[in-house]
Design an enzyme around this catalytic site. Structure first.
Site, short mmCIF file in Angstrom:
data_model
loop_
_atom_site.label_atom_id
_atom_site.label_comp_id
_atom_site.label_asym_id
_atom_site.label_seq_id
_atom_site.Cartn_x
_atom_site.Cartn_y
_atom_site.Cartn_z
N ASP A 33 0.85 -1.19 0.00
CA ASP A 33 0.00 0.00 0.00
C ASP A 33 0.89 1.25 0.00
OD1 ASP A 33 -3.22 0.52 0.96
OD2 ASP A 33 -1.81 2.20 1.11
N ILE A 34 0.49 2.24 -0.78
CA ILE A 34 1.28 3.46 -0.92
C ILE A 34 1.27 4.30 0.37
CG2 ILE A 34 -0.51 5.04 -1.80
CD1 ILE A 34 1.50 5.75 -4.07
N ASN A 91 -13.17 -3.23 1.94
CA ASN A 91 -14.18 -2.19 2.08
C ASN A 91 -15.11 -2.20 0.88
OD1 ASN A 91 -13.13 -1.05 4.53
ND2 ASN A 91 -11.45 -0.19 3.33
N GLN A 98 -14.60 3.09 1.09
CA GLN A 98 -13.86 2.54 -0.05
C GLN A 98 -13.44 3.69 -0.96
OE1 GLN A 98 -16.05 -0.19 -2.58
NE2 GLN A 98 -14.22 -0.70 -3.78
N HIS A 104 -10.34 -5.24 -3.64
CA HIS A 104 -9.01 -5.55 -3.11
C HIS A 104 -9.14 -5.95 -1.65
CE1 HIS A 104 -9.84 -1.25 -2.65
NE2 HIS A 104 -9.18 -1.32 -1.50
P1 AMP Z 1 -9.82 1.37 0.18
O1 AMP Z 1 -10.02 2.61 1.00
O2 AMP Z 1 -10.21 0.11 0.87
O3 AMP Z 1 -10.45 1.53 -1.19
O4 AMP Z 1 -8.26 1.23 0.00
C1 AMP Z 1 -7.53 1.78 -1.04
C2 AMP Z 1 -6.07 1.70 -0.66
O5 AMP Z 1 -5.30 1.87 -1.83
C3 AMP Z 1 -5.63 2.78 0.34
O6 AMP Z 1 -5.09 2.14 1.50
C4 AMP Z 1 -4.56 3.56 -0.44
O7 AMP Z 1 -3.49 3.99 0.37
C5 AMP Z 1 -4.12 2.55 -1.49
N1 AMP Z 1 -3.57 3.10 -2.73
C6 AMP Z 1 -4.09 4.10 -3.50
N2 AMP Z 1 -3.33 4.29 -4.59
C7 AMP Z 1 -2.32 3.39 -4.53
C8 AMP Z 1 -1.21 3.10 -5.36
N3 AMP Z 1 -0.97 3.75 -6.50
N4 AMP Z 1 -0.36 2.11 -4.97
C9 AMP Z 1 -0.59 1.43 -3.82
N5 AMP Z 1 -1.62 1.66 -3.00
C10 AMP Z 1 -2.48 2.63 -3.34
#
Ligand code: AMP
Length: 118
Positions: A33-34, A91, A98, A104
């Site tokens: 995760d970023i 989520n 989400q 994911h």
């Molecule tokens: P959600 O809130 O469950 O939709 O989670 C989305 C997740 O994606 C969050 O924890 C973000 O930090 C992560 N995220 C968003 N963009 C990226 C990216 N380019 N690379 C890795 N993780 C990401």
């Protein structure tokens, strides 16, 4: 919600934007995760166009679901989280906050995560 193939995880799956990959097979791609919320925070993304778990559970075949969740388990094991434990979260929709609309699973670990919600 209709699936939008311009979401960030679809772009990662197509190789259009980079990720810190930890695992890949025919069914899933896993990457860090970023913006990690735990010492270990990895996302496992299925290679199928679906918005969330709610969508995935309707669209994916039983075989795909089995293989995908098996991939999630393999990733957690490869990350060394099996013994001390880990949490998986997914989520669906606005009340769950989400933000990326491609299904994911979050794998979180590397410390005691406490109770489910703060
Ligand atoms: P959600 O809130 O469950 O939709 O989670 C989305 C997740 O994606 C969050 O924890 C973000 O930090 C992560 N995220 C968003 N963009 C990226 C990216 N380019 N690379 C890795 N993780 C990401």
């Amino acid at each position: 919600m209709a699936y939008d193939s311009n979401n960030v995880f679809a772009k990662i799956l197509r190789g259009e934007i980079p990720c810190k990959k930890v695992y890949e097979d025919e069914f899933a791609l896993a990457f860090h995760d970023i913006a990690p919320d735990a010492p270990v925070h990895v996302l496992v993304v299925p290679k199928i166009d679906c918005v969330s778990f709610d969508d995935f559970s309707q669209i994916a075949s039983a075989e795909f679901m089995k293989e995908f969740f098996s991939s999630v388990q393999k990733v957690a094991k490869e990350l060394g989280l099996q013994e001390n434990g880990y949490r998986i979260i997914t989520n669906h929709g606005p009340d769950a906050s989400q933000t990326v609309h491609h299904f994911h699973v979050h794998i979180l670990g590397g410390k005691n995560l406490g109770r489910l919600l703060p």
